[in-house]
Write a protein that holds these residues in place. Structure first.
Motif, PDB file in Angstrom:
ATOM      1  N   ASP A 155       7.359   7.095   2.363  1.00 11.82           N
ATOM      2  CA  ASP A 155       6.462   6.446   1.402  1.00 11.82           C
ATOM      3  C   ASP A 155       5.733   5.270   2.035  1.00 11.82           C
ATOM      4  O   ASP A 155       4.538   5.071   1.808  1.00 11.82           O
ATOM      5  CB  ASP A 155       7.238   5.987   0.165  1.00 11.82           C
ATOM      6  N   ILE A 156       6.459   4.492   2.815  1.00 11.36           N
ATOM      7  CA  ILE A 156       5.853   3.349   3.500  1.00 11.36           C
ATOM      8  C   ILE A 156       4.792   3.828   4.486  1.00 11.36           C
ATOM      9  O   ILE A 156       3.687   3.288   4.547  1.00 11.36           O
ATOM     10  CB  ILE A 156       6.932   2.496   4.207  1.00 11.36           C
TER      11      ILE A 156
ATOM     12  N   LYS B 293       3.079   6.628   4.416  1.00 17.69           N
ATOM     13  CA  LYS B 293       1.926   7.147   3.664  1.00 17.69           C
ATOM     14  C   LYS B 293       1.072   6.009   3.121  1.00 17.69           C
ATOM     15  O   LYS B 293      -0.154   6.069   3.152  1.00 17.69           O
ATOM     16  CB  LYS B 293       2.397   8.037   2.513  1.00 17.69           C
ATOM     17  N   ARG B 294       1.716   4.975   2.592  1.00 14.60           N
ATOM     18  CA  ARG B 294       0.981   3.834   2.030  1.00 14.60           C
ATOM     19  C   ARG B 294       0.196   3.111   3.123  1.00 14.60           C
ATOM     20  O   ARG B 294      -0.961   2.738   2.924  1.00 14.60           O
ATOM     21  CB  ARG B 294       1.944   2.871   1.328  1.00 14.60           C
TER      22      ARG B 294
ATOM     23  N   LYS C 277      -2.819   5.138   3.960  1.00 17.80           N
ATOM     24  CA  LYS C 277      -3.827   5.027   2.902  1.00 17.80           C
ATOM     25  C   LYS C 277      -4.581   3.701   3.017  1.00 17.80           C
ATOM     26  O   LYS C 277      -5.802   3.662   2.875  1.00 17.80           O
ATOM     27  CB  LYS C 277      -3.151   5.148   1.539  1.00 17.80           C
ATOM     28  N   ILE C 278      -3.874   2.618   3.291  1.00 16.84           N
ATOM     29  CA  ILE C 278      -4.506   1.302   3.452  1.00 16.84           C
ATOM     30  C   ILE C 278      -5.457   1.318   4.637  1.00 16.84           C
ATOM     31  O   ILE C 278      -6.585   0.818   4.549  1.00 16.84           O
ATOM     32  CB  ILE C 278      -3.430   0.201   3.596  1.00 16.84           C
TER      33      ILE C 278
ATOM     34  N   GLU D 292      -8.584   3.197   3.703  1.00 16.81           N
ATOM     35  CA  GLU D 292      -9.427   2.400   2.809  1.00 16.81           C
ATOM     36  C   GLU D 292     -10.204   1.347   3.586  1.00 16.81           C
ATOM     37  O   GLU D 292     -11.395   1.138   3.342  1.00 16.81           O
ATOM     38  CB  GLU D 292      -8.578   1.743   1.725  1.00 16.81           C
TER      39      GLU D 292
END
Length: 178
Positions: free
Chosen positions: A34-35, A37-38, A41-42, A45
């Motif tokens: 999860d970390i 993936k986050r 994503k950041i 962005e």
């Protein structure tokens, strides 16, 4: 609070007396994924924001600063590029040629605007000819070592050079000659 809980779960995992290692390991792996993936994503962005900034600005300085930020701290992993026969290219020079040709075609292709003609109208004298002082000021603003031109030579040229160069530029515009 979450960090403290994670710490105690890691301690329980490493404790040989704790029997449910499989469930703990699965939870830790899930959190780690999860970390990851986050963070991805950041990064995407941020890159998209910088790309939008590049695409929407008309100012060269802002555009190059955004490009610099995009390329900062990037790994220089190899890029996979395929030729027209769908074969992977392994030579960096060939990769660069394929990428350059792609963007040249993309920005100058049939669906883009036609190129501007270099000169239009009847050749005539300029209303405000370019002066030797303007040429000298432009030369002094050049950055050293860019574009393979030794700009230091231009910056420190004698006055006659700037005068002659201004005459050549004016003549090129007035006579429509390259």
């Amino acid at each position: 609070m979450g960090d403290e809980t994670d710490f105690w779960e890691m301690r329980r995992l490493n404790n040989n007396e704790y029997r449910d290692r499989k469930a703990l390991r699965a939870k830790i792996n899930r959190l780690s994924n999860d970390i990851t993936k986050r963070l991805k994503k950041i990064r995407i962005e941020i890159a998209n924001s910088l790309a939008d900034s590049i695409a929407t600005t008309d100012e060269g300085r802002k555009m190059f600063e955004a490009v610099r930020q995009l390329s900062r701290n990037q790994n220089t992993d190899s890029v996979s590029v395929f030729n027209a026969d769908n074969q992977m290219v392994d030579n960096d020079r060939d990769k660069a040629d394929i990428i350059r040709n792609y963007f040249e075609e993309h920005y100058t292709g049939p669906e883009s605007e036609p190129p501007i003609e270099p000169f239009t109208g009847i050749p005539r004298p300029l209303h405000d000819p370019i002066s030797a002082v303007e040429v000298e000021l432009a030369a002094k603003k050049l950055r050293n070592g860019k574009d393979g031109i030794p700009n230091e030579f231009l910056k420190h040229s004698p006055k006659i050079f700037f005068s002659t160069f201004a005459q050549l530029i004016n003549q090129s515009f007035e006579l429509h000659e390259h």
